[in-house]
Design a protein around this motif. Structure first.
Motif, PDB file in Angstrom:
ATOM      1  N   UNK A 239       7.462 -13.713 -58.371  1.00  0.00           N
ATOM      2  CA  UNK A 239       7.114 -12.315 -58.104  1.00  0.00           C
ATOM      3  C   UNK A 239       7.081 -11.973 -56.624  1.00  0.00           C
ATOM      4  N   UNK A 240       7.194 -10.680 -56.348  1.00  0.00           N
ATOM      5  CA  UNK A 240       7.311 -10.201 -54.966  1.00  0.00           C
ATOM      6  C   UNK A 240       6.010 -10.396 -54.193  1.00  0.00           C
ATOM      7  N   UNK A 241       4.878 -10.220 -54.877  1.00  0.00           N
ATOM      8  CA  UNK A 241       3.595 -10.326 -54.195  1.00  0.00           C
ATOM      9  C   UNK A 241       3.387 -11.757 -53.675  1.00  0.00           C
ATOM     10  N   UNK A 242       3.633 -12.727 -54.561  1.00  0.00           N
ATOM     11  CA  UNK A 242       3.465 -14.137 -54.164  1.00  0.00           C
ATOM     12  C   UNK A 242       4.475 -14.506 -53.077  1.00  0.00           C
ATOM     13  N   UNK A 243       5.703 -14.018 -53.214  1.00  0.00           N
ATOM     14  CA  UNK A 243       6.734 -14.338 -52.216  1.00  0.00           C
ATOM     15  C   UNK A 243       6.319 -13.784 -50.857  1.00  0.00           C
ATOM     16  N   UNK A 244       5.830 -12.546 -50.842  1.00  0.00           N
ATOM     17  CA  UNK A 244       5.411 -11.923 -49.579  1.00  0.00           C
ATOM     18  C   UNK A 244       4.310 -12.756 -48.919  1.00  0.00           C
ATOM     19  N   UNK A 246       3.490 -15.875 -49.353  1.00  0.00           N
ATOM     20  CA  UNK A 246       3.925 -17.218 -48.944  1.00  0.00           C
ATOM     21  C   UNK A 246       4.745 -17.168 -47.650  1.00  0.00           C
ATOM     22  N   UNK A 247       5.707 -16.235 -47.615  1.00  0.00           N
ATOM     23  CA  UNK A 247       6.570 -16.195 -46.421  1.00  0.00           C
ATOM     24  C   UNK A 247       5.758 -15.732 -45.208  1.00  0.00           C
ATOM     25  N   UNK A 248       4.863 -14.776 -45.421  1.00  0.00           N
ATOM     26  CA  UNK A 248       4.037 -14.306 -44.301  1.00  0.00           C
ATOM     27  C   UNK A 248       3.147 -15.442 -43.785  1.00  0.00           C
ATOM     28  N   UNK A 249       2.567 -16.207 -44.703  1.00  0.00           N
ATOM     29  CA  UNK A 249       1.680 -17.306 -44.284  1.00  0.00           C
ATOM     30  C   UNK A 249       2.461 -18.345 -43.484  1.00  0.00           C
ATOM     31  N   UNK A 250       3.724 -18.498 -43.816  1.00  0.00           N
ATOM     32  CA  UNK A 250       4.527 -19.489 -43.093  1.00  0.00           C
ATOM     33  C   UNK A 250       4.920 -18.965 -41.709  1.00  0.00           C
TER      34      UNK A 250
END
Ligand SMILES: Cc1cc2nc3c(=O)[nH]c(=O)nc-3n(C[C@H](O)[C@H](O)[C@H](O)COP(=O)(O)OP(=O)(O)OC[C@H]3O[C@@H](n4cnc5c(N)ncnc54)[C@H](O)[C@@H]3O)c2cc1C
Length: 392
Positions: A239-244, A246-250
């Motif tokens: 899903x988009x929320x989890x992807x957002x 995760x990528x932001x945290x990285x």
């Protein structure tokens, strides 16, 4: 189906956002009869992270529109780069009466531009699609066909301008060839946060991912996270929320922590990727401005700036020399575009390392500075000149 036809304009423009509305305003201010058409509704939103660069803000100032933007949009007084080897904050220097950048929502910016086109005398019609081009005996483009609320439309024009974005109907119907293609595309997820304490633009880079925070209207910050196109397809599995997240945290762990405690406003918005291109910008009776002719990766946050630039150089060329001056517009657009286009492709490839991302960003900065110098040089629309008659 009723048809409205028989009207003739100096210029018909498909697409009424930053490229089309700005071009319509500039031509109409010189007295040209302009019809500006857009298939969407007035004041609607579109994909964008809103950041205006120096060139765009200078154009808005020169056009007398900056005060309207600045009234409701926070001033950006610095740009901070968070790089693998450290953080660098660059203050925005004062230049030609402009001492800040801005990142207006498109519902704000595009409406101001459409209003300015209308105030300048352009006829502006929303809810109207351009569906094809009319051609004369020589093959020259002589007008458009379209559709509005069930009615067919046919109008003639000395110049048809495609400002109709990435899937441009005008580019397709005109047969505009693609001259340059970027090596790769980024993919971006962004969303808004109620966060008015972010000072200036923030750009984050780690190997394989980037992120940014951009203060915009209504106390919101637009926060984006980006990876390669292929990588985003995998990230979106849950899903988009989890992807957002995760990528932001990285890419920006500090920012992700800080935002983790605050509510996001609205759903994540996804740009799945599109490889950049530079298409032919003009031919007999037609020209392309903005994304219709030239799309570079959104990681440069430079599309609106270049759309304004195109509007200015096309309007200047045809105002001074008539619709056959579109060839000169194309030359100038290419000359001003290629350096930035190439570095945008390199950044979007995500093939850079912690050691060389700084060099790419310096190259981007130099390319932007070169463009600003060109645009603030002797580029002026000759006041009082109308479009000259077409030669064929
Ligand atoms: C995710 C993302 C983030 C971005 N972030 C930034 C940023 O931070 N800063 C920046 O400067 N740039 C950014 N950009 C790029 C910027 O959004 C574009 O360069 C800019 O919108 C181009 O403007 P335009 O007027 O050429 O086209 P568009 O904004 O695409 O407008 C085209 C218009 O044409 C209309 N249209 C289309 N077809 C027809 C038709 N057949 N008939 C009539 N009307 C038609 C559409 O309805 C639309 O209103 C971003 C892009 C993306 C995808």
């Amino acid at each position: 189906m009723p048809t409205s036809s028989g009207q003739h304009y100096d210029a018909v423009i498909a697409g009424a956002r930053c490229a089309g509305a700005a071009t319509a305003m500039l031509l109409a201010r010189q007295g040209a009869r302009v019809l500006l058409l857009d298939r969407s509704r007035y004041g609607t939103d579109t994909l964008s992270t809103h950041a205006l660069m120096r060139g765009a803000v200078l154009q808005l100032h020169k056009w007398g529109l900056l005060a309207g933007i600045a009234a409701g949009t926070p001033a950006v007084r610095s740009s901070t780069f968070h790089l693998p080897d450290g953080t660098l904050t660059v203050p925005i220097k004062s230049l030609r009466g402009v001492d800040a950048l801005y990142a207006p929502r498109r519902i704000v910016l595009d409406a101001i531009l459409a209003d300015a086109a209308r105030s300048a005398g352009a006829e502006v019609r929303f809810g109207t699609s351009v569906t094809g081009l009319r051609r004369g005996r020589t093959g020259r483009v002589t007008g458009v066909t379209g559709r509005a609320r069930g009615a067919r439309l046919e109008v003639g024009a000395d110049l048809v301008i495609g400002a109709d974005g990435r899937r441009s109907t005008v580019a397709r119907c005109a047969g505009a060839e693609t001259a340059h293609v970027a090596p790769a595309s980024s993919a971006v997820i962004y969303r808004y946060f109620r966060e008015d304490a972010i000072e200036g633009y923030h750009w984050h880079y780690v190997v394989g991912a980037t992120a940014g925070a951009i203060p915009t209207n209504d106390g919101l910050a637009c926060v984006f996270a980006a990876v390669s196109e292929r990588r985003l397809r995998r990230e979106l599995d849950d899903g988009a929320d989890a992807a957002f997240r995760r990528v932001l945290a990285r890419a920006a762990p500090g920012l992700a922590d800080r935002l983790g405690h605050r509510g996001a406003v609205g759903p994540p918005r996804i740009f799945p990727g599109l490889t950049g291109y530079l298409r032919d910008a003009a031919g007999p009776g037609w020209a392309l401005v903005g994304d219709a002719g030239y799309f570079k990766d959104p990681l440069t946050a430079h599309g609106i700036t270049d759309a304004f630039r195109d509007a200015e150089i096309l309007a200047r060329a045809v105002t001074a020399e008539g619709p056959d001056a579109v060839g000169r517009y194309q030359e100038e657009r290419d000359e001003l575009s290629l350096r930035l286009f190439r570095v945008a492709g390199r950044i979007a490839s995500f093939e850079w390392t912690a050691d060389d991302i700084g060099e790419h960003l310096l190259e981007l900065k130099d390319a932007m500075a070169e463009e600003v110098a060109a645009m603030t040089g002797e580029h002026r629309i000759d006041p009082g000149r109308l479009l000259q008659p077409a030669s064929a």
